[in-house]
Structure formats: C-alpha cells, structure tokens
Design an enzyme around this catalytic site. Structure first.
Site, PDB file in Angstrom:
ATOM      1  N   HIS A   1       8.935   8.006  -7.182  1.00 13.37           N
ATOM      2  CA  HIS A   1       9.080   7.760  -6.097  1.00 13.37           C
ATOM      3  C   HIS A   1      10.551   8.885  -5.355  1.00 13.37           C
ATOM      4  O   HIS A   1       9.875   9.480  -3.853  1.00 13.37           O
ATOM      5  CB  HIS A   1       8.975   6.785  -5.771  1.00 13.37           C
ATOM      6  CG  HIS A   1       8.229   5.927  -6.086  1.00 13.37           C
ATOM      7  ND1 HIS A   1       7.757   5.295  -7.193  1.00 13.37           N
ATOM      8  CD2 HIS A   1       6.558   5.764  -5.256  1.00 13.37           C
ATOM      9  CE1 HIS A   1       6.630   4.750  -6.952  1.00 13.37           C
ATOM     10  NE2 HIS A   1       6.106   4.726  -5.573  1.00 13.37           N
TER      11      HIS A   1
ATOM     12  N   GLU B   1      -6.234   1.391  -8.559  1.00 14.34           N
ATOM     13  CA  GLU B   1      -5.200   2.365  -9.392  1.00 14.34           C
ATOM     14  C   GLU B   1      -4.987   1.779 -10.624  1.00 14.34           C
ATOM     15  O   GLU B   1      -4.306   1.925 -11.585  1.00 14.34           O
ATOM     16  CB  GLU B   1      -4.009   1.929  -9.206  1.00 14.34           C
ATOM     17  CG  GLU B   1      -3.389   2.321  -7.661  1.00 14.34           C
ATOM     18  CD  GLU B   1      -1.857   1.779  -6.730  1.00 14.34           C
ATOM     19  OE1 GLU B   1      -0.831   2.518  -6.941  1.00 14.34           O
ATOM     20  OE2 GLU B   1      -2.046   0.295  -6.874  1.00 14.34           O
TER      21      GLU B   1
ATOM     22  N   ASP C   1      -0.598   6.257 -10.042  1.00 12.15           N
ATOM     23  CA  ASP C   1      -0.766   5.251 -10.956  1.00 12.15           C
ATOM     24  C   ASP C   1      -2.163   4.639 -11.968  1.00 12.15           C
ATOM     25  O   ASP C   1      -2.047   4.895 -12.837  1.00 12.15           O
ATOM     26  CB  ASP C   1      -0.634   3.249 -10.735  1.00 12.15           C
ATOM     27  CG  ASP C   1       0.521   3.386 -10.694  1.00 12.15           C
ATOM     28  OD1 ASP C   1       1.901   3.312 -10.847  1.00 12.15           O
ATOM     29  OD2 ASP C   1       1.301   2.977  -9.377  1.00 12.15           O
TER      30      ASP C   1
ATOM     31  N   CYS D   1      -5.406   8.728  -2.379  1.00 10.48           N
ATOM     32  CA  CYS D   1      -3.784   8.920  -2.216  1.00 10.48           C
ATOM     33  C   CYS D   1      -2.766   9.329  -3.187  1.00 10.48           C
ATOM     34  O   CYS D   1      -2.002   8.977  -2.582  1.00 10.48           O
ATOM     35  CB  CYS D   1      -4.000   7.638  -0.956  1.00 10.48           C
ATOM     36  SG  CYS D   1      -3.326   6.077  -2.089  1.00 10.48           S
TER      37      CYS D   1
HETATM   38  C1  PEP Z   1      -0.617   5.843  -7.008  1.00 11.81           C
HETATM   39  O1  PEP Z   1      -0.329   4.960  -7.479  1.00 11.81           O
HETATM   40  O2  PEP Z   1      -1.297   6.905  -6.909  1.00 11.81           O
HETATM   41  C2  PEP Z   1      -0.406   5.764  -5.415  1.00 11.81           C
HETATM   42  C3  PEP Z   1      -0.640   6.333  -4.253  1.00 11.81           C
HETATM   43  O3  PEP Z   1       0.723   5.097  -4.905  1.00 11.81           O
HETATM   44  P1  PEP Z   1       2.317   4.721  -5.713  1.00 11.81           P
HETATM   45  O4  PEP Z   1       2.602   5.812  -6.290  1.00 11.81           O
HETATM   46  O5  PEP Z   1       3.630   4.604  -3.759  1.00 11.81           O
HETATM   47  O6  PEP Z   1       2.871   3.489  -6.802  1.00 11.81           O
HETATM   48 MG    MG Z   2       0.582   3.262  -7.135  1.00 14.07          MG
END
Ligand code: PEP
Ligand code: MG
Length: 550
Positions: A187, A429, A453, A500
C-alpha cells in the site's frame, strides 16, 4: 558514479537530497548535573500527559470495540504507576541525570528484566514497557513521531514504510521515495502512485543511512537510485527529465475531453484515493469520479478510532468537492499489511487470509455502524456510493445490507438527512466471489474488481512478497478469465462493473477490458490522462479477447 538497483514501483524521475526517515526523530541525550527538582517536574508532566492520552484511548476503545481492546491501554497506564519502574527512574534523577536519560535507561532495564523471565506472558510485557517508555519520551521531548525535518522537499528514504507512516508524512516535502524493503503491491507503493511521485523499493541493505544527505536521482521506471552520474549518464537522466515534462504538457491537452472510444463506447475513468487531500490531485487530473476511496487510511492516520463526526466530515468533504460526480467509498479494509494498533488484531500466521476487511466489520458491529452512519450522513452532500471489500459469500452481502438498513432506520428516526438510494456495491477480490458473481449481482448495484487481491488469491501469490517475480503475473489468463466471468455476470444482471485494482491503469490490457465491456476503470489520479488518451484512440468493436488464452 554509483547505481543501486531496486524495484521501480511508481514511475517518474526526480533529483534531490536523500533524507533517511527516523521513526523517532529526537535523540536522547545523556546529561549529568541536571537540576533534580526541575527534571522531576518535567517528568511528572510527561507522565501525566501520557496517562491522559492512554485514558482517552482506553475509553474510546471500550466504547467502539469493547473491553478487550481497552485493556492494552489500561495495562500501559498501569506501568506509569509501577513502583519498580518509577524507582529505577528516580535513582537516575538522584544521580543528577536528565529526565530523558533516566526514562530511557529505566525503561530498558525494566523491559530487559521482563524479557528474561520464564513466563511468556511477562516476556510479552517487555514490548509494552518499551511502548510506554517511548510515549513518555515523546511527551518529554515534544516529539511528533516520524516527521520530515528538512527545509525543502527531499527523497524520502527508509528501511521500510508502513502505510500509516506514509499517510502521516507531509507530502509536500516528498520528491520521491526509496526504501530498502517493500514491494510494488504494497500500500505504500500504491500511495506513492496516488501522490504521483517516483518510488523505488527493495534496494536491500546496501542502501543505508550512510547516504543521508547525498544527492541522487530516483528513476521509477528502472528502479534505480543513481549517485554522482558520469557525463553520459547525467545527460541521459536530464534528457529523460525533460521528456517527462514534455509528456506532462501533452497530457494537459486531455483535460476536459470525454472518455470515449472512436466508436463511441464510454468508459468512466475514475480515481483511487486514500484521503480527502487526494481530491486535489483528482481534480487537477480531471478524474470523472472516485472509484475507490480507501477509507481505512482515515483509521491508519489516527491514534484511535475515528469518531462518526470525524469520518462524516472527511466523507462529506470529498463528496462535496466532487460536485455530484460519483464517489465510491469503500468501508474499512484493515488487516493484512494495513495494521492499526488500536484494533488489537490477533497476530496471524497468514494475515492476508485472516480476519481483515469486511470480516472485521461483521465481527465488530459497533465499528461498522459508526462508519455506515458517517457514510449515509455524507450521502446527503453528493453522489456517494458504498462499497464492501473482500466479499466471499452471499450471506456477507446480506448482512451488510441489513446493517445499512438499520443505520438508515436510525437516521430516519433521528431526522438526519441521507440519500436512501445510495448505491451499494462490492469488490470482487476473491475467487469465491467470481464463481458466485451471478448470485452476488442480484444483491448489489455494481461490482468493482480489486485485481491486486484477486491476483494474489487466484495465483496463490503473496502481493507483499518481493521475490515472486514472474510468478506474480496479473496478465495470467486465469485472472483475465475471472474478470470476463465477473463482467458477464454483472451485465446479465443489469449492473455495471469496474476495475479498481492497479491493473486498471495497464494500457496494454485496455483492448481486453474494452472487449469485455468493462464500464469503469479507477486509477491513480496521475494515470487518468494517459488512460483517457489511450481510450480516445481505441475502437472498442475491433478489440478481442485473445489475451484470455495462454
Ligand atoms: C485490490 O485489491 O485490487 C484493491 C483495489 O484493494 P486494495 O489494494 O486496497 O487491497
Ligand atoms: Mg484489496
């Protein structure tokens, strides 16, 4: 010339001074001949402040997450009154040492004593003592942890950066990021991309504090940190910097244009953000909505559970700033690499598969309720949509819907305005969600695929692991087929589907997404204009699904 090789996780090239980030910026000095009464009074004030902070934290923890969560703070507060701990400090003050030194030494002595005990419970208390000691020291020295104490913007360097640290740093002071550890899917890397600053991680131990204060180039594309470039290299780096500026200029011509292919297929290009501050970047890059507001960053940036009011203000600010454009706010996705102390999550062998995201919300209805109330209240000020992460089962969605209904009933009874037609969506996910997407589509207004994910769970590849290399392949046909299955299920049920995860910004896959009929792509703000340029050059009806085969 010196070149250090890491993994480029956020594009761009920058030049500046390396600044090594310290978790606690102030150093404890050892002084003798200190004035005993003065030092004692300073220590007393720092202890009182620490006790007050811990008391407040315990109170809030109890209200929002129950007794278990409050106990840690209460234990810490108890140490502030422990006779042995205080006697050790007093002894050093008596010898004429300054309060900081007395606290640090007494804390370490007491912690080591606990760590050497047979009993594993007592051993574990050593960490608590160190924590309390750190708190008293910070209060003594007025230290706010983790600041950047430099005059101008710098290349932020660190062993590693937790998302909570990255979010708290003053972004105007960061030119680029370089870390010893970390991976592209972390992240922190995502945050760097959101901020549009170059980042290189996984540089290894060779990249250490000796480089603090040195001038360097950070090259996000190649994952390099370059010091003292020779003539040829310098010319090439400066040429790339000039090209970067030129591309930025070109992209500015895309502002105000529509996200439509040459044959008229509209793809909504939205943005991923982590805080209200990021909206400025969304607007500057002309994002047409927010496809993912990672609300957990409000929790990561806080020392304690953000209240309903605090959350409401943040969501309302974003909703209002986007002026009627869709703002999809994801309920908190804590757990895995996003750890928050005050949640007191159990240590797990496999946190990515543990109690995270929606599982925490469903286990802790009070925490969930507070967030949902804030979200619904914000829905009166813009086009808010609510999205639930890490869904694997139909019952989870039903329970989320029930929680939303309860909150709407409460707000109605209290006469508080909200939008009863707030769209509800889920993130796809998990492979489980893909396989039952037809059933899930009956329950929600939209899907958004979290490819970060979904890749990790589909390919059994830890997204935090730096060594997986080619095994972590977001272009894997299995993943692309999962996307196609999700899109088909959504469209059959008459709902829209977006992406996303980081893959949404992958221009090489745009034709595949167009062939699947993906309706929305949510990307980091700086990726909006390049994506728009690519969409505007595409012809959707000629796009094929050939990438779905190995
Ligand atoms: C993902 O898992 O693609 C997502 C957008 O959520 P995060 O990256 O915050 O886990
Ligand atoms: Mg995610």
């Amino acid at each position: 010339m010196k070149i250090m090789q890491g993994q480029g996780v956020s594009k761009g090239i920058e030049h500046g001074t390396i600044y090594f980030y310290h978790r606690c910026a102030a150093k404890v000095e050892k002084r003798t001949g200190a004035h005993r009464q003065e030092e004692e009074a300073r220590l007393e004030r720092a202890k009182e402040r620490s006790a007050r902070q811990l008391g407040e934290m315990a109170e809030k923890a109890r209200a929002e997450a129950g007794d278990e969560a409050a106990v840690l703070f209460e234990t810490h507060a108890m140490f502030l009154e422990d006779e042995d701990y205080l006697a050790a400090m007093d002894e050093l003050l008596e010898q004429g040492f300054n309060a900081e030194y007395a606290v640090q030494q007494a804390g370490e002595k007491f912690a080591s004593m606990l760590a050497s005990m047979e009993d594993s419970y007592m051993q574990a208390r050593a960490a608590d003592v160190r924590d309390v000691t750190g708190r008293i020291l910070n209060n003594l020295m007025g230290v706010v942890e983790g600041g950047i104490h430099a005059d101008g913007p710098v290349i932020l360097a660190a062993e590693d950066l937790a998302p909570s640290e990255t979010i708290q740093l003053d972004k105007s002071k960061i030119l680029a990021i370089a870390t010893q550890k970390g991976s592209g899917n972390s992240h922190t890397a995502i945050l760097a991309r959101t901020m549009g600053i170059p980042a290189v991680c996984g540089l290894g131990e060779e990249f250490n504090e000796d480089f603090h204060g040195r001038q360097a180039y950070i090259v996000g594309e190649t994952g390099q940190v370059i010091l003292e470039p020779d003539g040829e290299m310098l010319a090439s780096l400066e040429a790339r910097r000039a090209k970067q500026e030129e591309t930025r200029e070109l992209m500015r011509t895309m502002v105000g244009q529509e996200d439509v292919t040459l044959d008229g297929k509209q793809v909504h290009v939205y943005c991923n953000i982590g805080s209200p501050e990021d909206v400025a970047s969304v607007l500057a890059n002309d994002g047409q909505g927010i496809g993912l507001f990672r609300s957990e960053f409000l929790y990561l940036a806080a020392q304690d559970y953000p209240t309903e009011e605090e959350q409401f203000r943040a969501y309302k600010e974003v909703a209002a700033a986007m002026q009627g454009k869709r703002v999809i706010i994801r309920t908190l996705d804590i757990g895995a690499d996003k750890q928050v102390d005050y949640f007191h999550l159990h240590k797990e062998e496999n946190p990515a598969m543990g109690v995270r995201a929606i599982r925490i919300c469903l286990n802790r209805p009070q925490v969930f309720r507070t967030q949902l109330r804030a979200l619904y209240r914000a829905s009166a000020y813009g086009k808010v949509a609510i999205m639930f992460p890490m869904i694997a089962s139909v019952w989870e969605v039903k329970e989320c819907r029930r929680a939303c209904q309860r909150v709407m009933d409460e707000l109605t009874a209290e006469g508080i305005p909200f939008n009863p037609d707030t769209e509800l969506g889920i993130m796809i996910e998990t492979p489980a969600a893909v396989l039952i997407a037809d059933e899930l589509a009956q329950l929600v207004d939209f899907f958004s695929v979290g490819t970060n994910d979904l890749t990790q769970y589909t390919l059994a590849c830890d997204r935090q692991c730096n060594d997986l290399g080619k095994f972590f392949d977001p272009h894997h046909p299995a993943l692309l087929r999962a996307l196609k299955m999700t899109a088909d299920a959504a469209h059959q049920a008459g709902i829209w589907v977006g992406i996303c995860g980081e893959l949404a910004a992958d221009l090489s896959l745009l034709p595949t997404f167009l062939a699947m009929g993906i309706d929305e792509l949510s990307v980091t703000p700086t990726a909006v204009l390049p994506l728009r340029a690519a969409i505007r050059k595409s012809i959707a009806k000629t796009c094929t699904l050939e990438r779905l085969n190995s």
